[in-house]
Design an enzyme around this catalytic site. Sequence first.
Site, PDB file in Angstrom:
ATOM      1  N   LYS A 257     -32.712  -9.397 -12.385  1.00 24.05           N
ATOM      2  CA  LYS A 257     -31.948  -9.058 -11.182  1.00 24.05           C
ATOM      3  C   LYS A 257     -31.563  -7.579 -11.226  1.00 24.05           C
ATOM      4  O   LYS A 257     -31.184  -7.069 -12.288  1.00 24.05           O
ATOM      5  CB  LYS A 257     -30.708  -9.947 -11.104  1.00 24.05           C
TER       6      LYS A 257
ATOM      7  N   SER B 202     -26.436 -14.455  -4.486  1.00 24.67           N
ATOM      8  CA  SER B 202     -27.076 -13.163  -4.329  1.00 24.67           C
ATOM      9  C   SER B 202     -28.334 -12.998  -5.189  1.00 24.67           C
ATOM     10  O   SER B 202     -29.093 -12.050  -4.993  1.00 24.67           O
ATOM     11  CB  SER B 202     -26.067 -12.062  -4.701  1.00 24.67           C
TER      12      SER B 202
ATOM     13  N   SER C  10     -23.828 -17.367  -7.459  1.00 24.27           N
ATOM     14  CA  SER C  10     -25.030 -16.591  -7.152  1.00 24.27           C
ATOM     15  C   SER C  10     -26.245 -16.877  -8.026  1.00 24.27           C
ATOM     16  O   SER C  10     -27.325 -16.366  -7.757  1.00 24.27           O
ATOM     17  CB  SER C  10     -24.713 -15.091  -7.210  1.00 24.27           C
TER      18      SER C  10
END
Length: 486
Positions: free
Chosen positions: A79, A154, A178
């Site tokens: 990420k 996210s 997330s």
Amino acid sequence: MSLFDKKLADIHTELDKGELTVSDLVNASFERIARTEDKVKAFILLDEENARNRAKELDEQQSRGEEKGLLFGLPAGIKDNIVTQNVTTTCASKLLANYNPIYNASVMDRLHAAQSVTIGKLNMDEFAMGGSTENSGFHNTYNPWNKDYVPGGSSGGSAASVAAGQVYFSLGSDTGGSIRQPAAYCGVVGLKPTYGLVSRFGLVAFASSLDQIGPITKNVEDSAYVLQTIAAHDPFDSTSAEVDIPDYISALSGDVKGLRVGVPKELMGEGIDPEVKEKVNAALKVLESLGATVEEVTLPHTEYAVPTYYILAPSEASSNLARYDGVRYGVRADNAENLIEMYRETRSQGLGAEVKRRIMLGTYALSSGYYDAYYKKAQQVRTLIKQDFDEVFKKYDVIIGPTAPTTAFKIGEKVNDPLTMYLEDICTIPVNLAGIPAISVPCGFASNGLPVGLQIIGKAFDESTILRVAHAYEQNTDYHKARPEL
């Protein structure tokens, strides 16, 4: 069968026998990305040159017969809010489009020591603020099961890349769900560890008392392997816990006989889609058939979790994001006439609407006239939410419910309705507020063909139990084997 559909142990056996090389695995990753990325858009950046050089290096180690790391040769996606040395880290924000870190996050050093291969940086909601990856400063990511739908957020890119078979596993971050929510939406396994178990050093801060790095994988066993690698005390992180790290892999016994499961009525009532509820109830029956006891419990302060979170997280964000001012790093606005205008223009141009919304919310909650009424009150309610969990865990080993109240929603459906979007986090936020671990595993498909996630919540630092329960459930169902057609 894709190379990445194989179990980690099987891949390592083939590597040992010389039937497979690390270069084969890395080639398979980039070939899959080339075929599917236009449909998924999971990546912000591909680090192909470094990945191929790393593969050659590991192949040479293999030929010399050297001892292998736990994740030897496995291609991973990261990420883009996890700092990677000499590889751009943007947090999916135009404000950090040119940020090239001079150091690694601690988890990256641990992955390197375990000999995995980083393929690239994955798309996300800007600064991890959002639940659909529609708030990325660069582009949308699409759900591999249906590109009209969001992958969640996210960590949308992290979940989509694993579901699409582009990487063997990925790392995400979880502030209010997330990791778990996108894992549920994309039909993969997402683990949010106990706060403090995995170092946050090098994770770009959103809300420091809530953020936690964790793995997204295709199955529970792989999740245990990745957690075994990244869980450790870190002197660089003042919130890192000094606890003994158990053997998570050996905890996967498949035995849940006598296990006590609490099912919160608040997470199975109003607002939960009937199909989601049906799949969760079916999963509970599987655990009962394996010898677990299932009973309804109550977490009475759950209804206050979302408003509590959306005071505390933006408050911390407004403080953490004050450093992005165009002075030291990141993009700077041109043609400003003075310092104050440079600050204002840099942040106005560089930050997206959702990030600005949360900074304003947090700044308001922390202001002198409202601190006691909002921020202090939210901290008190947070304590009550944690006490609810403590009370249930006196009698029960795990708490189980849905990961998200619905399956994935359509792209554009909620982007202009932030309150409705925020309510999608009702099942995951209480876990972050309490600082405890939880895992999401696939438990079926709704009539729209989209995956449903089952959330298993455990006591602080008892990842072994939630992994054991998740693994036992997984061994008696086939949902984790389903793959989207791309």
